[in-house]
Design an enzyme around this catalytic site. Structure first.
Site, PDB file in Angstrom:
ATOM      1  N   SER A 119      37.245 -21.135   3.006  1.00  0.00           N
ATOM      2  CA  SER A 119      35.796 -21.283   3.223  1.00  0.00           C
ATOM      3  C   SER A 119      35.165 -21.784   1.930  1.00  0.00           C
ATOM      4  CB  SER A 119      35.206 -19.920   3.583  1.00  0.00           C
ATOM      5  OG  SER A 119      33.807 -19.970   3.556  1.00  0.00           O
ATOM      6  N   TYR A 163      34.654 -10.286   2.252  1.00  0.00           N
ATOM      7  CA  TYR A 163      34.983 -11.565   2.904  1.00  0.00           C
ATOM      8  C   TYR A 163      35.101 -12.694   1.873  1.00  0.00           C
ATOM      9  CZ  TYR A 163      34.713 -15.801   5.708  1.00  0.00           C
ATOM     10  OH  TYR A 163      34.979 -17.027   6.250  1.00  0.00           O
TER      11      TYR A 163
HETATM   12  N1  LIG Z   1      32.405 -20.243  11.336  1.00  0.00           N
HETATM   13  C1  LIG Z   1      32.137 -20.416  10.062  1.00  0.00           C
HETATM   14  O1  LIG Z   1      30.969 -20.594   9.668  1.00  0.00           O
HETATM   15  C2  LIG Z   1      33.270 -20.463   9.062  1.00  0.00           C
HETATM   16  C3  LIG Z   1      33.007 -20.986   7.790  1.00  0.00           C
HETATM   17  C4  LIG Z   1      34.042 -21.018   6.864  1.00  0.00           C
HETATM   18  C5  LIG Z   1      35.291 -20.547   7.197  1.00  0.00           C
HETATM   19  N2  LIG Z   1      35.518 -20.036   8.444  1.00  0.00           N
HETATM   20  C6  LIG Z   1      36.859 -19.534   8.752  1.00  0.00           C
HETATM   21  O2  LIG Z   1      37.367 -20.236   9.853  1.00  0.00           O
HETATM   22  C7  LIG Z   1      38.403 -19.468  10.474  1.00  0.00           C
HETATM   23  C8  LIG Z   1      38.233 -19.522  11.976  1.00  0.00           C
HETATM   24  O3  LIG Z   1      37.040 -18.852  12.333  1.00  0.00           O
HETATM   25  P1  LIG Z   1      35.991 -19.412  13.408  1.00  0.00           P
HETATM   26  O4  LIG Z   1      34.773 -19.807  12.675  1.00  0.00           O
HETATM   27  O5  LIG Z   1      36.647 -20.377  14.295  1.00  0.00           O
HETATM   28  O6  LIG Z   1      35.622 -18.031  14.143  1.00  0.00           O
HETATM   29  P2  LIG Z   1      35.900 -17.474  15.613  1.00  0.00           P
HETATM   30  O7  LIG Z   1      35.329 -18.388  16.624  1.00  0.00           O
HETATM   31  O8  LIG Z   1      35.405 -16.065  15.568  1.00  0.00           O
HETATM   32  O9  LIG Z   1      37.483 -17.493  15.744  1.00  0.00           O
HETATM   33  C9  LIG Z   1      38.274 -16.576  15.030  1.00  0.00           C
HETATM   34  C10 LIG Z   1      39.690 -16.601  15.587  1.00  0.00           C
HETATM   35  O10 LIG Z   1      40.476 -15.669  14.852  1.00  0.00           O
HETATM   36  C11 LIG Z   1      41.100 -14.778  15.753  1.00  0.00           C
HETATM   37  N3  LIG Z   1      41.217 -13.442  15.201  1.00  0.00           N
HETATM   38  C12 LIG Z   1      40.265 -12.697  14.582  1.00  0.00           C
HETATM   39  N4  LIG Z   1      40.732 -11.479  14.289  1.00  0.00           N
HETATM   40  C13 LIG Z   1      42.026 -11.446  14.724  1.00  0.00           C
HETATM   41  C14 LIG Z   1      43.038 -10.454  14.736  1.00  0.00           C
HETATM   42  N5  LIG Z   1      42.822  -9.221  14.240  1.00  0.00           N
HETATM   43  N6  LIG Z   1      44.234 -10.757  15.282  1.00  0.00           N
HETATM   44  C15 LIG Z   1      44.459 -11.981  15.830  1.00  0.00           C
HETATM   45  N7  LIG Z   1      43.541 -12.960  15.832  1.00  0.00           N
HETATM   46  C16 LIG Z   1      42.339 -12.686  15.303  1.00  0.00           C
HETATM   47  C17 LIG Z   1      40.200 -14.753  16.994  1.00  0.00           C
HETATM   48  O11 LIG Z   1      40.961 -14.467  18.158  1.00  0.00           O
HETATM   49  P3  LIG Z   1      40.884 -13.106  19.030  1.00  0.00           P
HETATM   50  O12 LIG Z   1      39.499 -12.564  18.915  1.00  0.00           O
HETATM   51  O13 LIG Z   1      41.258 -13.578  20.393  1.00  0.00           O
HETATM   52  O14 LIG Z   1      41.917 -12.222  18.439  1.00  0.00           O
HETATM   53  C18 LIG Z   1      39.722 -16.198  17.055  1.00  0.00           C
HETATM   54  O15 LIG Z   1      40.634 -17.001  17.734  1.00  0.00           O
HETATM   55  C19 LIG Z   1      38.304 -18.069   9.860  1.00  0.00           C
HETATM   56  O16 LIG Z   1      39.341 -17.888   8.924  1.00  0.00           O
HETATM   57  C20 LIG Z   1      36.950 -18.074   9.172  1.00  0.00           C
HETATM   58  O17 LIG Z   1      36.906 -17.202   8.084  1.00  0.00           O
HETATM   59  C21 LIG Z   1      34.533 -19.994   9.384  1.00  0.00           C
END
Ligand SMILES: NC(=O)c1ccc[n+]([C@@H]2O[C@H](COP(=O)([O-])OP(=O)(O)OC[C@H]3O[C@@H](n4cnc5c(N)ncnc54)[C@H](OP(=O)(O)O)[C@@H]3O)[C@@H](O)[C@H]2O)c1
Length: 260
Positions: free
Chosen positions: A141, A154
């Site tokens: 991130s 985080y």
């Molecule tokens: N969205 C943002 O603004 C942003 C910005 C910078 C970085 N990121 C990073 O991008 C990555 C993806 O996040 P996203 O934004 O796409 O969010 P998201 O829509 O909430 O997706 C998160 C994914 O991670 C999985 N996950 C979470 N906890 C888990 C666990 N305990 N075991 C297995 N799977 C788990 C969830 O699947 P299940 O719930 O089905 O388990 C889901 O598929 C993350 O690493 C996040 O930190 C996001």
């Protein structure tokens, strides 16, 4: 599953991971999709197998379980699936003052965002090195470049991911294995709700997960070290924030995490 090579994506049930799965499928890659949401993963498997000539294998695991990474590795080994691309995307945040947050939530976050990512990388790196080919993409991130009051753990987990990925990339520079780290700004996914960040201004102009995945895949294919999806943020974090007095930076960073 009869094929032997595949891309493994953690957190493929939603957001950036789901979009990366779609792009990988378009490139003709077989997939191993990992997350907790079995139904969502199976729906995605059916959709992608119907659209593309690929095989998709679903693995339902909670990555906050310290034994999950070894189980995933053993599972793919047993099924004869060689992972040539590993995308460590699963992760989550959590808003609030550290002293007031549930400690177990923080420890689970550290396990998912850092420890399981590290375990999966170590496990799948061995066969990649043997084959002298492979790609690893770790999803970090823009938060990884500064401390984050009101999301202290985080931001720290993401600092780890960016640091670890860069060092590993250098260690592997004389091999056929590349390591890239994706550093997105705000993206409109399930992340906001999961982190209790609803109403935070940063996500008012959030990018789509599809646009971020496209940039990520291109960067990974090129073996790029750090992949940003927002040029202005890249400039700020590389050239402006390192020069600010620390106390000032912390106050600015805290403001961006406040919810009005
Ligand atoms: N969205 C943002 O603004 C942003 C910005 C910078 C970085 N990121 C990073 O991008 C990555 C993806 O996040 P996203 O934004 O796409 O969010 P998201 O829509 O909430 O997706 C998160 C994914 O991670 C999985 N996950 C979470 N906890 C888990 C666990 N305990 N075991 C297995 N799977 C788990 C969830 O699947 P299940 O719930 O089905 O388990 C889901 O598929 C993350 O690493 C996040 O930190 C996001």
């Amino acid at each position: 599953m009869h094929t032997s090579q595949a891309t493994l994506i953690t957190g493929a049930s939603n957001g950036i991971g789901l979009e990366l799965a779609k792009l990988q499928a378009q490139q003709g890659a077989n997939l191993v999709l990992v997350a907790r949401s079995k139904d969502k993963l199976n729906a995605l498997k059916n959709e992608l197998e119907a659209k593309h000539n690929i095989s998709v294998y679903v693995v339902v695991e909670d990555l906050s379980d310290p034994t999950s990474a070894q189980r995933i590795f053993d599972n793919t080994q047993t099924h004869g699936i060689a992972i040539n691309t590993l995308i460590n995307n699963a992760g989550f945040g959590g808003h609030g003052k550290f002293a007031e947050r549930n400690l177990n939530d923080e420890l689970n976050m550290m396990q998912v965002n850092m420890a399981t990512l590290t375990q999966l990388t170590h496990l799948y790196l061995q066969p990649m090195l043997k084959a002298n080919t492979g790609k690893i993409l770790n999803v970090s991130s823009t938060a990884s470049f500064i401390p984050g009051p009101l999301q202290a753990v985080y931001y720290a987990t993401k600092a780890y991911v960016t640091s670890f990925s860069q060092a590993l990339s250098e260690e592997l520079s004389d091999t056929g294995v590349t390591v890239s780290v994706l550093c997105p700004g705000a993206v409109s996914t399930g992340f906001v709700k999961a982190a209790n960040l609803d109403g935070n201004d940063l996500w008012k102009n959030a990018k789509t997960p599809a646009s971020v995945a496209k940039i990520a895949q291109k960067g990974m294919d090129q073996g790029k070290l750090i992949i940003f999806n927002e040029k202005a943020l890249e400039f700020m974090l590389n050239w402006v924030t390192p020069l600010l007095p620390r106390r000032m930076l912390l106050k600015i960073s805290r403001k961006t995490m406040e919810i009005s």
